[in-house]
Design a protein around this motif. Structure first.
Motif, PDB file in Angstrom:
ATOM      1  N   VAL A  57       5.114 -18.969  15.318  1.00 52.93           N
ATOM      2  CA  VAL A  57       5.596 -17.895  16.175  1.00 52.93           C
ATOM      3  C   VAL A  57       6.989 -18.241  16.691  1.00 52.93           C
ATOM      4  CG1 VAL A  57       5.192 -16.712  18.373  1.00 52.93           C
ATOM      5  CG2 VAL A  57       3.277 -17.205  16.855  1.00 52.93           C
ATOM      6  N   GLY A  58       7.867 -17.255  16.704  1.00 57.65           N
ATOM      7  CA  GLY A  58       9.208 -17.418  17.249  1.00 57.65           C
ATOM      8  C   GLY A  58      10.265 -17.831  16.256  1.00 57.65           C
ATOM      9  N   THR A  59       9.879 -18.268  15.062  1.00 52.29           N
ATOM     10  CA  THR A  59      10.883 -18.635  14.069  1.00 52.29           C
ATOM     11  C   THR A  59      11.503 -17.380  13.462  1.00 52.29           C
ATOM     12  OG1 THR A  59       9.206 -18.765  12.331  1.00 52.29           O
ATOM     13  CG2 THR A  59       9.763 -20.816  13.437  1.00 52.29           C
ATOM     14  N   MET A  60      12.723 -17.518  12.998  1.00 49.91           N
ATOM     15  CA  MET A  60      13.385 -16.415  12.314  1.00 49.91           C
ATOM     16  C   MET A  60      12.805 -16.307  10.904  1.00 49.91           C
ATOM     17  SD  MET A  60      15.504 -14.906  14.297  1.00 49.91           S
ATOM     18  CE  MET A  60      16.587 -13.995  13.229  1.00 49.91           C
ATOM     19  N   VAL A  61      12.421 -15.105  10.534  1.00 47.67           N
ATOM     20  CA  VAL A  61      11.908 -14.863   9.189  1.00 47.67           C
ATOM     21  C   VAL A  61      12.613 -13.650   8.597  1.00 47.67           C
ATOM     22  CG1 VAL A  61       9.622 -15.854   9.615  1.00 47.67           C
ATOM     23  CG2 VAL A  61       9.983 -13.436   9.996  1.00 47.67           C
ATOM     24  N   ALA A  62      12.697 -13.644   7.289  1.00 49.50           N
ATOM     25  CA  ALA A  62      13.212 -12.488   6.572  1.00 49.50           C
ATOM     26  C   ALA A  62      12.019 -11.722   6.030  1.00 49.50           C
ATOM     27  CB  ALA A  62      14.132 -12.923   5.439  1.00 49.50           C
ATOM     28  N   LEU A  63      11.997 -10.445   6.300  1.00 51.67           N
ATOM     29  CA  LEU A  63      10.936  -9.567   5.824  1.00 51.67           C
ATOM     30  C   LEU A  63      11.526  -8.659   4.762  1.00 51.67           C
ATOM     31  CD1 LEU A  63       8.284  -7.879   5.896  1.00 51.67           C
ATOM     32  CD2 LEU A  63       9.209  -6.706   7.884  1.00 51.67           C
ATOM     33  N   ASP A  64      10.897  -8.622   3.606  1.00 51.85           N
ATOM     34  CA  ASP A  64      11.274  -7.680   2.562  1.00 51.85           C
ATOM     35  C   ASP A  64      10.035  -6.855   2.245  1.00 51.85           C
ATOM     36  OD1 ASP A  64      11.899  -6.289   0.198  1.00 51.85           O
ATOM     37  OD2 ASP A  64      13.258  -7.878  -0.458  1.00 51.85           O
ATOM     38  N   ALA A  65       9.976  -5.668   2.813  1.00 55.19           N
ATOM     39  CA  ALA A  65       8.802  -4.817   2.640  1.00 55.19           C
ATOM     40  C   ALA A  65       8.704  -4.293   1.217  1.00 55.19           C
ATOM     41  CB  ALA A  65       8.836  -3.662   3.624  1.00 55.19           C
ATOM     42  N   ASP A  66       9.840  -4.162   0.532  1.00 51.44           N
ATOM     43  CA  ASP A  66       9.809  -3.688  -0.852  1.00 51.44           C
ATOM     44  C   ASP A  66       9.076  -4.678  -1.757  1.00 51.44           C
ATOM     45  OD1 ASP A  66      11.387  -1.420  -0.204  1.00 51.44           O
ATOM     46  OD2 ASP A  66      13.181  -2.666  -0.301  1.00 51.44           O
ATOM     47  N   LYS A  67       9.284  -5.965  -1.512  1.00 53.30           N
ATOM     48  CA  LYS A  67       8.648  -7.006  -2.317  1.00 53.30           C
ATOM     49  C   LYS A  67       7.349  -7.508  -1.683  1.00 53.30           C
ATOM     50  CE  LYS A  67      12.996  -8.757  -4.162  1.00 53.30           C
ATOM     51  NZ  LYS A  67      13.915  -9.913  -4.170  1.00 53.30           N
ATOM     52  N   GLY A  68       7.118  -7.181  -0.419  1.00 50.00           N
ATOM     53  CA  GLY A  68       5.940  -7.680   0.284  1.00 50.00           C
ATOM     54  C   GLY A  68       6.042  -9.159   0.568  1.00 50.00           C
ATOM     55  N   THR A  69       7.227  -9.606   1.066  1.00 55.55           N
ATOM     56  CA  THR A  69       7.422 -11.029   1.312  1.00 55.55           C
ATOM     57  C   THR A  69       7.940 -11.300   2.721  1.00 55.55           C
ATOM     58  OG1 THR A  69       9.704 -10.989   0.464  1.00 55.55           O
ATOM     59  CG2 THR A  69       7.949 -11.503  -1.114  1.00 55.55           C
ATOM     60  N   LEU A  70       7.583 -12.472   3.215  1.00 55.54           N
ATOM     61  CA  LEU A  70       8.129 -13.057   4.435  1.00 55.54           C
ATOM     62  C   LEU A  70       8.670 -14.424   4.058  1.00 55.54           C
ATOM     63  CD1 LEU A  70       5.318 -12.411   7.062  1.00 55.54           C
ATOM     64  CD2 LEU A  70       7.599 -11.443   7.098  1.00 55.54           C
ATOM     65  N   GLN A  71       9.869 -14.754   4.551  1.00 55.14           N
ATOM     66  CA  GLN A  71      10.456 -16.046   4.242  1.00 55.14           C
ATOM     67  C   GLN A  71      11.014 -16.653   5.521  1.00 55.14           C
ATOM     68  OE1 GLN A  71      13.974 -15.856   1.797  1.00 55.14           O
ATOM     69  NE2 GLN A  71      13.638 -17.913   1.021  1.00 55.14           N
TER      70      GLN A  71
ATOM     71  N   ASN B 219       0.845  -1.183   0.000  1.00 58.46           N
ATOM     72  CA  ASN B 219       0.000   0.000   0.000  1.00 58.46           C
ATOM     73  C   ASN B 219       0.883   1.235   0.000  1.00 58.46           C
ATOM     74  OD1 ASN B 219       0.834   0.694   2.580  1.00 58.46           O
ATOM     75  ND2 ASN B 219      -0.951  -0.133   3.585  1.00 58.46           N
ATOM     76  N   PRO B 220       0.334   2.410  -0.214  1.00 57.15           N
ATOM     77  CA  PRO B 220       1.156   3.612  -0.287  1.00 57.15           C
ATOM     78  C   PRO B 220       1.897   3.925   1.007  1.00 57.15           C
ATOM     79  CG  PRO B 220      -1.108   4.062  -0.996  1.00 57.15           C
ATOM     80  CD  PRO B 220      -1.074   2.664  -0.461  1.00 57.15           C
ATOM     81  N   ASN B 221       1.471   3.355   2.115  1.00 60.05           N
ATOM     82  CA  ASN B 221       2.106   3.657   3.390  1.00 60.05           C
ATOM     83  C   ASN B 221       3.146   2.630   3.811  1.00 60.05           C
ATOM     84  OD1 ASN B 221       0.592   6.009   3.844  1.00 60.05           O
ATOM     85  ND2 ASN B 221      -1.130   4.785   4.496  1.00 60.05           N
ATOM     86  N   HIS B 222       3.540   1.716   2.895  1.00 56.52           N
ATOM     87  CA  HIS B 222       4.531   0.737   3.311  1.00 56.52           C
ATOM     88  C   HIS B 222       5.886   1.416   3.470  1.00 56.52           C
ATOM     89  CE1 HIS B 222       6.205   0.561  -0.767  1.00 56.52           C
ATOM     90  NE2 HIS B 222       7.179  -0.159  -0.264  1.00 56.52           N
ATOM     91  N   GLN B 223       6.691   0.847   4.333  1.00 56.51           N
ATOM     92  CA  GLN B 223       8.042   1.341   4.552  1.00 56.51           C
ATOM     93  C   GLN B 223       8.991   0.407   3.821  1.00 56.51           C
ATOM     94  OE1 GLN B 223       7.110   4.433   6.300  1.00 56.51           O
ATOM     95  NE2 GLN B 223       9.109   4.011   7.112  1.00 56.51           N
ATOM     96  N   CYS B 224       9.987   0.956   3.169  1.00 54.20           N
ATOM     97  CA  CYS B 224      10.966   0.144   2.467  1.00 54.20           C
ATOM     98  C   CYS B 224      11.927  -0.480   3.461  1.00 54.20           C
ATOM     99  CB  CYS B 224      11.744   0.996   1.476  1.00 54.20           C
ATOM    100  SG  CYS B 224      10.692   1.684   0.189  1.00 54.20           S
ATOM    101  N   GLY B 225      12.556  -1.539   3.031  1.00 49.96           N
ATOM    102  CA  GLY B 225      13.588  -2.164   3.832  1.00 49.96           C
ATOM    103  C   GLY B 225      13.384  -3.648   3.977  1.00 49.96           C
ATOM    104  N   SER B 226      14.424  -4.289   4.497  1.00 47.75           N
ATOM    105  CA  SER B 226      14.359  -5.724   4.710  1.00 47.75           C
ATOM    106  C   SER B 226      15.283  -6.084   5.858  1.00 47.75           C
ATOM    107  CB  SER B 226      14.755  -6.476   3.434  1.00 47.75           C
ATOM    108  OG  SER B 226      16.083  -6.153   3.076  1.00 47.75           O
ATOM    109  N   GLY B 227      15.131  -7.292   6.361  1.00 49.60           N
ATOM    110  CA  GLY B 227      15.969  -7.779   7.442  1.00 49.60           C
ATOM    111  C   GLY B 227      15.449  -9.097   7.948  1.00 49.60           C
ATOM    112  N   GLN B 228      16.155  -9.634   8.942  1.00 53.15           N
ATOM    113  CA  GLN B 228      15.823 -10.929   9.498  1.00 53.15           C
ATOM    114  C   GLN B 228      15.630 -10.797  11.004  1.00 53.15           C
ATOM    115  OE1 GLN B 228      18.306 -13.895   7.404  1.00 53.15           O
ATOM    116  NE2 GLN B 228      18.208 -14.965   9.341  1.00 53.15           N
ATOM    117  N   TRP B 229      14.472 -11.240  11.494  1.00 56.84           N
ATOM    118  CA  TRP B 229      14.147 -11.117  12.911  1.00 56.84           C
ATOM    119  C   TRP B 229      13.251 -12.262  13.340  1.00 56.84           C
ATOM    120  CZ3 TRP B 229      13.261  -6.980   9.470  1.00 56.84           C
ATOM    121  CH2 TRP B 229      14.183  -5.937   9.548  1.00 56.84           C
ATOM    122  N   PRO B 230      13.098 -12.468  14.666  1.00 57.83           N
ATOM    123  CA  PRO B 230      12.112 -13.449  15.130  1.00 57.83           C
ATOM    124  C   PRO B 230      10.692 -12.967  14.810  1.00 57.83           C
ATOM    125  CG  PRO B 230      13.257 -12.438  16.998  1.00 57.83           C
ATOM    126  CD  PRO B 230      13.844 -11.869  15.749  1.00 57.83           C
ATOM    127  N   PHE B 231       9.819 -13.898  14.605  1.00 54.05           N
ATOM    128  CA  PHE B 231       8.449 -13.618  14.169  1.00 54.05           C
ATOM    129  C   PHE B 231       7.497 -13.729  15.346  1.00 54.05           C
ATOM    130  CE2 PHE B 231       4.512 -15.133  12.014  1.00 54.05           C
ATOM    131  CZ  PHE B 231       4.322 -14.037  11.203  1.00 54.05           C
TER     132      PHE B 231
END
Length: 144
Positions: free
Chosen positions: A122-136, A3-15
Motif C-alpha cells: 500500500v502507498g507505493t507508486m504503481v502504473a495501471l494499464d487497464a487495456d492490458k490488465g496490468t499493474l507495475q 471484462n466487458p466493463n473495463h475502462q481503457c487507459g493507463s497512468g501512474q498513481w499511489p496504490f
C-alpha cells in the motif's frame, strides 16, 4: 482477464487497497485511507453481489469513488448472484459505480483470497494499464 466493463487507459498513481468489506466498515472513522488520486484495488470473498452493491454505494455516497484515479478489482471467490428475480452480477455493479467515473479500471487481478497471488504494498507508486490488465510497481517498496 478483462471484462466487458473495463475502462481503457493507463497512468501512474499511489496504490491503495483493501478488502471491500473491511474498508467499508471503516467509513466515517479516522482509519479510512486517503483516496485522493489513488488507484483503488479491492477484493473480497463469499459476498453476495447485493452486498457488494451496498458497499460500493457506501463508498460512492461518502465521496471516496469520486476521488480515485484508477480502479482494480481482484478475485471475489463465491460472489455469485442469487437465484431471485433481479439479482445483480458483478459486471452490472461495476457498470453502475465504476464505468461512469471514466477512469482506467479492470477486474481479475491476481490479488485476494486465491492460491497464486501477487503482493503490492500500500502507498507505493504503481502504473495501471487497464487495456492490458496490468499493474507495475514503479518504486522500491522496501529499503535495506
Amino acid at each position: 482477464m478483462l471484462n466487458p466493463n473495463h475502462q481503457c487507459g493507463s497512468g501512474q498513481w499511489p496504490f491503495n487497497r483493501g478488502n471491500l468489506t473491511v474498508l467499508t466498515a471503516l467509513a466515517g472513522s479516522d482509519y479510512l485511507p486517503d483516496f485522493n488520486g489513488a488507484i483503488l484495488f479491492l477484493e473480497d470473498i463469499d459476498e453476495a453481489p447485493y452486498r457488494i452493491d451496498r458497499m460500493l454505494s457506501t463508498l460512492k455516497l461518502m465521496g471516496a469513488l469520486d476521488k480515485i484515479a484508477g480502479f482494480v478489482f481482484g478475485d471475489c471467490n463465491d460472489c455469485k448472484p442469487g437465484r431471485g428475480y433481479g439479482s445483480l452480477t458483478l459486471d452490472d455493479i461495476f457498470a453502475d459505480y465504476i464505468k461512469p467515473l471514466g477512469i482506467p479500471a479492470y477486474r481479475g487481478a491476481m490479488i485476494g483470497h486465491i492460491k497464486r497471488q501477487f503482493i503490492l504494498p500500500v502507498g507505493t507508486m504503481v502504473a495501471l494499464d487497464a487495456d492490458k490488465g496490468t499493474l507495475q510497481m514503479k518504486e522500491t517498496a522496501f529499503s535495506s
